[in-house]
Design an enzyme around this catalytic site. Structure first.
Site, PDB file in Angstrom:
ATOM      1  N   THR A   1     -22.801 -23.285  55.888  1.00 37.60           N
ATOM      2  CA  THR A   1     -22.119 -22.903  54.654  1.00 37.60           C
ATOM      3  C   THR A   1     -20.674 -23.406  54.591  1.00 37.60           C
ATOM      4  OG1 THR A   1     -21.324 -21.057  53.299  1.00 37.60           O
ATOM      5  CG2 THR A   1     -21.536 -20.628  55.647  1.00 37.60           C
ATOM      6  N   GLN A   2     -20.207 -23.616  53.364  1.00 35.50           N
ATOM      7  CA  GLN A   2     -18.806 -23.991  53.140  1.00 35.50           C
ATOM      8  C   GLN A   2     -17.877 -22.802  53.334  1.00 35.50           C
ATOM      9  OE1 GLN A   2     -18.519 -25.791  49.231  1.00 35.50           O
ATOM     10  NE2 GLN A   2     -20.112 -27.274  49.683  1.00 35.50           N
TER      11      GLN A   2
ATOM     12  N   THR B   1      -3.379 -30.073  66.630  1.00 35.90           N
ATOM     13  CA  THR B   1      -4.138 -29.014  65.966  1.00 35.90           C
ATOM     14  C   THR B   1      -5.231 -29.561  65.049  1.00 35.90           C
ATOM     15  OG1 THR B   1      -2.496 -28.943  64.207  1.00 35.90           O
ATOM     16  CG2 THR B   1      -2.246 -27.344  65.988  1.00 35.90           C
TER      17      THR B   1
ATOM     18  N   ASP C   1      -2.424 -38.782  68.634  1.00 32.51           N
ATOM     19  CA  ASP C   1      -2.487 -37.838  67.514  1.00 32.51           C
ATOM     20  C   ASP C   1      -3.962 -37.428  67.454  1.00 32.51           C
ATOM     21  OD1 ASP C   1      -0.916 -37.555  64.435  1.00 32.51           O
ATOM     22  OD2 ASP C   1      -2.997 -36.964  64.727  1.00 32.51           O
ATOM     23  N   SER C   2      -4.234 -36.144  67.298  1.00 34.32           N
ATOM     24  CA  SER C   2      -5.632 -35.731  67.407  1.00 34.32           C
ATOM     25  C   SER C   2      -6.488 -36.226  66.252  1.00 34.32           C
ATOM     26  CB  SER C   2      -5.756 -34.222  67.587  1.00 34.32           C
ATOM     27  OG  SER C   2      -5.654 -33.559  66.370  1.00 34.32           O
TER      28      SER C   2
ATOM     29  N   THR D   1       1.332 -32.757  67.969  1.00 34.54           N
ATOM     30  CA  THR D   1       2.698 -32.410  67.558  1.00 34.54           C
ATOM     31  C   THR D   1       3.518 -31.835  68.696  1.00 34.54           C
ATOM     32  OG1 THR D   1       2.005 -31.971  65.312  1.00 34.54           O
ATOM     33  CG2 THR D   1       4.002 -30.866  66.015  1.00 34.54           C
TER      34      THR D   1
HETATM   35  N1  ASP Z   1      -1.469 -34.629  63.607  1.00 37.38           N
HETATM   36  C1  ASP Z   1      -1.198 -33.696  64.677  1.00 37.38           C
HETATM   37  C2  ASP Z   1      -2.380 -33.742  65.622  1.00 37.38           C
HETATM   38  O1  ASP Z   1      -3.372 -33.118  65.368  1.00 37.38           O
HETATM   39  C3  ASP Z   1      -0.990 -32.332  64.157  1.00 37.38           C
HETATM   40  C4  ASP Z   1      -0.719 -31.276  65.197  1.00 37.38           C
HETATM   41  O2  ASP Z   1      -0.659 -31.472  66.379  1.00 37.38           O
HETATM   42  O3  ASP Z   1      -0.565 -30.125  64.795  1.00 37.38           O
HETATM   43  O4  ASP Z   1      -2.341 -34.414  66.622  1.00 37.38           O
END
Ligand code: ASP
Length: 344
Positions: free
Chosen positions: A279-280, A92, A60-61, A16
């Protein structure tokens, strides 16, 4: 005496932070980001030597893969002696996986590798990206007793630096997007950046960086829920090529006590599959044997993953499976701290 200027490399992988809106669909998509210093001119005020390197194309990650981790490790390895630290700009969504993977791949790391990103693109007025980059740069340049203050792979977000392999994304809305449920922050930024030196891992010996690029992703993840279906679980463990299975269990590591479940897990172990129990819950860990429902798992030959995050467990397995063929070595190492990822 003239002291050398701090030199840092900013590696832009995507996410992002460097996205724009598609004029037709309105969806966010990555754009080319060759010179970050034009986007964040404030960085020039530090007086550091800042270089940047952008992956082409940025991703995009959600598209992250072990191949891209290898590319990141290559960039760090080939620039390791030229720079005092590295800042990786990353989406993220899978940042915690990448930071965990890099922590295992970069053995004997003695320089900071700080991941950061943002919830709002750099181009947007209220972006959190600028502050995240600026603080990450300051942290990567920080010195303690003549050595880098953070010789670790970390994630800086909002106002905290966490150990990368202790972190998970837990919020899609807030600027505070990450949690490190089982380990304190390595630093916090407010008026000043306060380092929590006693939580930082400092290298015991001066060893050269060793970069491990052989990752084996023949792993499956099974998240338990009440009503889990026997045929589905059996199908998972029968997957061809499967070498390891992570089971995300309830609470302190508990699973249904149905005979079919225990028998299926035993069968998996018998087939040579390494089964790891985590664990969750985002806080706390697995304590095999605390309840009857987890004691049976221990008896079935399942390895307890203590308080590792899912991201750390999965990437640690990829790293260990790529390095060792003896399952007993892998099972033992899964229980030990290699990069501070587990409390043990
Ligand atoms: N979809 C984006 C990514 O992970 C979200 C972000 O960067 O916050 O590349």
């Amino acid at each position: 005496m003239k002291t050398a200027k701090v030199s840092l490399l900013l590696l832009y992988t995507g996410g992002t932070i460097g996205m724009i809106e598609d004029p037709v669909t309105g969806a966010l998509k990555p754009f080319r980001f060759d010179n970050i210093l034009e986007e964040v001119p404030e960085l020039n005020k530090f007086g550091f030597n800042l270089s940047s390197y952008a992956f082409d194309p940025p991703i995009d990650s959600a598209d992250m893969k072990p191949e891209v981790w290898i590319k990141m490790a290559d960039v760090i390895e080939s620039n390791y002696s030229r720079f005092d630290g590295f800042i990786i700009l990353h989406g993220t969504d899978t940042m915690a996986y990448s930071a965990s993977a890099l922590s295992f791949m970069l053995e004997n790391l003695q320089k900071p590798v700080i991941f950061t990103g943002s919830q709002l693109p750099l181009g947007s007025l209220r972006t959190d990206g600028k502050e995240n980059i600026i603080s990450s740069v300051e942290i990567a340049a920080a010195i303690n007793n003549g050595k880098p203050a953070i010789p670790e792979v970390g994630i800086f977000f909002e106002n905290k630096l966490y150990r990368g392999n202790r972190t998970s994304k837990n919020n899609v809305e807030d600027f505070n997007a990450f949690i490190s449920g089982n380990y304190p922050p390595l630093a916090e930024s407010g008026v000043h950046i306060r380092f929590n030196y006693s939580a930082v891992r400092y290298p015991e010996k001066d060893m050269p960086l060793a970069v491990h690029k052989n990752l084996d992703s023949r792993i499956a993840l099974l998240k338990l829920f009440p009503g889990l279906n026997q045929q589905v679980v059996e199908a998972v463990i029968q997957a061809r090529e499967l070498r390891a299975l992570v089971i995300e269990t309830f609470g302190a590591g508990n699973a249904p006590s149905d005979d079919w479940f225990i028998e299926t897990m035993k069968d998996a172990v018998h087939r040579g599959i390494i089964v790891v129990n985590i664990t969750q819950c985002p806080i706390g860990g697995v304590s095999m044997g605390a309840y009857e429902t987890s004691r049976r798992l221990a008896d079935a030959g399942i390895t307890g993953g203590s308080d590792m995050t899912l991201e750390a467990a999965v990437t640690k397995l990829m790293f260990l499976l790529g390095r060792y063929s003896d399952r007993h070595i892998i099972e033992e190492l899964m229980k030990k701290s290699l990069r501070g990822e587990i409390t043990g």
